[in-house]
Design a protein around this motif. Structure first.
Motif, PDB file in Angstrom:
ATOM      1  N   CYS A 290       0.810  -1.224   0.000  1.00 36.06           N
ATOM      2  CA  CYS A 290       0.000   0.000   0.000  1.00 36.06           C
ATOM      3  C   CYS A 290       0.845   1.278   0.000  1.00 36.06           C
ATOM      4  O   CYS A 290       0.284   2.384   0.074  1.00 36.06           O
ATOM      5  CB  CYS A 290      -0.970   0.038   1.191  1.00 36.06           C
ATOM      6  SG  CYS A 290      -1.872  -1.498   1.465  1.00 36.06           S
TER       7      CYS A 290
ATOM      8  N   TRP B  38     -11.383  -1.834  -2.647  1.00 36.79           N
ATOM      9  CA  TRP B  38     -10.254  -1.797  -1.717  1.00 36.79           C
ATOM     10  C   TRP B  38      -9.851  -0.353  -1.405  1.00 36.79           C
ATOM     11  O   TRP B  38      -9.574  -0.018  -0.245  1.00 36.79           O
ATOM     12  CB  TRP B  38      -9.073  -2.560  -2.299  1.00 36.79           C
ATOM     13  CG  TRP B  38      -9.306  -4.034  -2.422  1.00 36.79           C
ATOM     14  CD1 TRP B  38      -9.460  -4.758  -3.569  1.00 36.79           C
ATOM     15  CD2 TRP B  38      -9.400  -4.975  -1.349  1.00 36.79           C
ATOM     16  NE1 TRP B  38      -9.649  -6.080  -3.289  1.00 36.79           N
ATOM     17  CE2 TRP B  38      -9.619  -6.255  -1.922  1.00 36.79           C
ATOM     18  CE3 TRP B  38      -9.332  -4.872   0.041  1.00 36.79           C
ATOM     19  CZ2 TRP B  38      -9.754  -7.404  -1.160  1.00 36.79           C
ATOM     20  CZ3 TRP B  38      -9.469  -6.009   0.809  1.00 36.79           C
ATOM     21  CH2 TRP B  38      -9.686  -7.266   0.222  1.00 36.79           C
TER      22      TRP B  38
ATOM     23  N   GLY C   2      -6.703  -8.424  -3.740  1.00 35.58           N
ATOM     24  CA  GLY C   2      -6.403  -8.441  -2.316  1.00 35.58           C
ATOM     25  C   GLY C   2      -5.055  -9.093  -2.043  1.00 35.58           C
ATOM     26  O   GLY C   2      -4.267  -8.601  -1.224  1.00 35.58           O
TER      27      GLY C   2
ATOM     28  N   LEU D 227     -16.728  -5.368   0.568  1.00 35.00           N
ATOM     29  CA  LEU D 227     -15.801  -5.848   1.571  1.00 35.00           C
ATOM     30  C   LEU D 227     -16.525  -6.038   2.900  1.00 35.00           C
ATOM     31  O   LEU D 227     -17.327  -5.196   3.296  1.00 35.00           O
ATOM     32  CB  LEU D 227     -14.653  -4.859   1.757  1.00 35.00           C
ATOM     33  CG  LEU D 227     -13.388  -5.107   0.925  1.00 35.00           C
ATOM     34  CD1 LEU D 227     -13.705  -4.982  -0.565  1.00 35.00           C
ATOM     35  CD2 LEU D 227     -12.288  -4.129   1.312  1.00 35.00           C
TER      36      LEU D 227
ATOM     37  N   ASP E 224     -12.581  -8.269   5.879  1.00 41.53           N
ATOM     38  CA  ASP E 224     -11.726  -7.835   4.769  1.00 41.53           C
ATOM     39  C   ASP E 224     -11.085  -6.484   5.090  1.00 41.53           C
ATOM     40  O   ASP E 224      -9.885  -6.284   4.885  1.00 41.53           O
ATOM     41  CB  ASP E 224     -12.544  -7.715   3.473  1.00 41.53           C
ATOM     42  CG  ASP E 224     -12.971  -9.052   2.913  1.00 41.53           C
ATOM     43  OD1 ASP E 224     -12.128  -9.944   2.796  1.00 41.53           O
ATOM     44  OD2 ASP E 224     -14.164  -9.189   2.588  1.00 41.53           O
ATOM     45  N   THR E 225     -11.903  -5.564   5.570  1.00 45.57           N
ATOM     46  CA  THR E 225     -11.413  -4.218   5.865  1.00 45.57           C
ATOM     47  C   THR E 225     -10.360  -4.252   6.966  1.00 45.57           C
ATOM     48  O   THR E 225      -9.327  -3.567   6.878  1.00 45.57           O
ATOM     49  CB  THR E 225     -12.586  -3.312   6.287  1.00 45.57           C
ATOM     50  OG1 THR E 225     -13.546  -3.263   5.224  1.00 45.57           O
ATOM     51  CG2 THR E 225     -12.102  -1.904   6.592  1.00 45.57           C
TER      52      THR E 225
ATOM     53  N   LEU F 110      -7.159  -5.570   5.557  1.00 48.26           N
ATOM     54  CA  LEU F 110      -6.539  -4.558   4.706  1.00 48.26           C
ATOM     55  C   LEU F 110      -5.827  -3.505   5.555  1.00 48.26           C
ATOM     56  O   LEU F 110      -4.673  -3.138   5.287  1.00 48.26           O
ATOM     57  CB  LEU F 110      -7.608  -3.899   3.825  1.00 48.26           C
ATOM     58  CG  LEU F 110      -7.145  -2.722   2.964  1.00 48.26           C
ATOM     59  CD1 LEU F 110      -6.143  -3.188   1.914  1.00 48.26           C
ATOM     60  CD2 LEU F 110      -8.338  -2.055   2.291  1.00 48.26           C
TER      61      LEU F 110
END
Length: 297
Positions: A27, A60, A252, A281, A285-286, A289
């Motif tokens: 990221c 995302w 992802g 999401l 998932d969040t 991430l």
């Protein structure tokens, strides 16, 4: 009807362990990607493919609050759509499933028609039997009257005319009942024909279902998509909603995420519990991430 096994993503993310976006930290910079090979046997244009990829990437990016994927036709990172035996199997299974649905629909129509005429047959048969019983009683009464009059030495002209009229009425009723009986026999033949059609359709359906379950109803591990650290390749999808899920899953991995336990999550290893009609999401998932990208609370 269907005996579909759970479908594994089994993404090849292990190949890219510890290697993200040309050695950048996850990221840290948006991943620049281009549309790679798009096999036309998928009946999906590169432009349509790009829109789905954009939608997957936006999920995302929105969750993290920063841009994570940028389309760049000159980028080295490609997202491919490769046709092989996996998609061929998907198409074949869809076609067989469609035939099964058509056969089942045809059989339902035949059964409905059979039930309709069965009700008519039942009603007419019952009415016919009642009329036949009444006719038999009239015959017996007529014959008894004739025998009694003969024993008494004969009948008057008036009695003769009345008995003749009754005999003619009995004959007309018998003819009417004969016609009704013939109609009932025709309905019986129709019911037999409809039953035979239903049996044939059911046999076809069961044969196709057996074939479907034997070929596609087992838990066969396979890759629907793959992220190898340098590109993403999609091999198989059932429809565009399914394609969005597969791409989002592989993106992802490109962000550095591993599989997570929540069955409804995009990053779950198994496909089947995600809401394809409204793919978003999940909190799991969040959280994954944010943890991977260093934004965890």
């Amino acid at each position: 009807m269907r005996k579909l096994g759970t479908i594994l993503f089994l993404c090849s993310c292990a190949l890219a362990a510890g290697w993200f976006w040309q050695h950048d930290q996850p990221c840290e910079h948006p991943l620049r990607y281009r549309i790679g090979e798009v096999d036309d046997r998928f009946d999906l244009s590169p432009r349509e493919y790009r829109k789905i990829i954009q939608k997957a990437g936006d999920m995302w990016a929105t969750a993290l609050g920063q841009e994570l994927f940028i389309y760049d036709p000159e980028a080295s990172f490609a997202i491919n759509l490769l046709y092989d035996e996996r998609q061929h199997t998907t198409i074949t299974s869809h076609e067989l499933s469609r035939k099964m649905q058509q056969t089942d629909h045809s059989n339902q129509k035949v059964r409905a028609l059979h039930n309709h005429w069965q009700d008519i047959y039942q009603t007419r048969s019952e009415a016919y039997q009642i009329s036949l019983d009444d006719l038999q009683k009239r015959r017996e009464a007529y014959n008894a009257t004739v025998e009694a009059k003969n024993r008494q030495g004969g009948v008057t002209q008036e009695e003769h005319d009345a008995l003749s009229a009754e005999r003619e009425a009995i004959d007309r009723t018998r003819e009417e009942l004969d016609a009704k009986h013939k109609a009932i026999e025709e309905i019986t033949q129709m019911l037999e024909s409809l039953q035979a059609q239903s049996t044939t359709l059911l046999t076809i359906y069961n044969r196709n279902a057996h074939t479907y379950n034997a070929l596609y109803g087992v838990n066969i591990p396979f890759h629907k998509g793959e992220y190898n650290g340098e590109s993403i390749t999609i091999f198989q999808f059932h429809n565009l909603d399914d394609l969005l899920l597969v791409i989002a899953h592989e993106m992802g991995h490109a962000l550095g995420l591993n599989h997570i336990d929540a069955p409804e999550a995009i990053m779950h290893a198994l496909m089947g519990s995600q809401d394809l009609n409204n793919l978003t999401l999940t909190p799991a998932d969040t959280q994954a991430l944010q943890t991977t990208c260093g934004h965890a609370n």
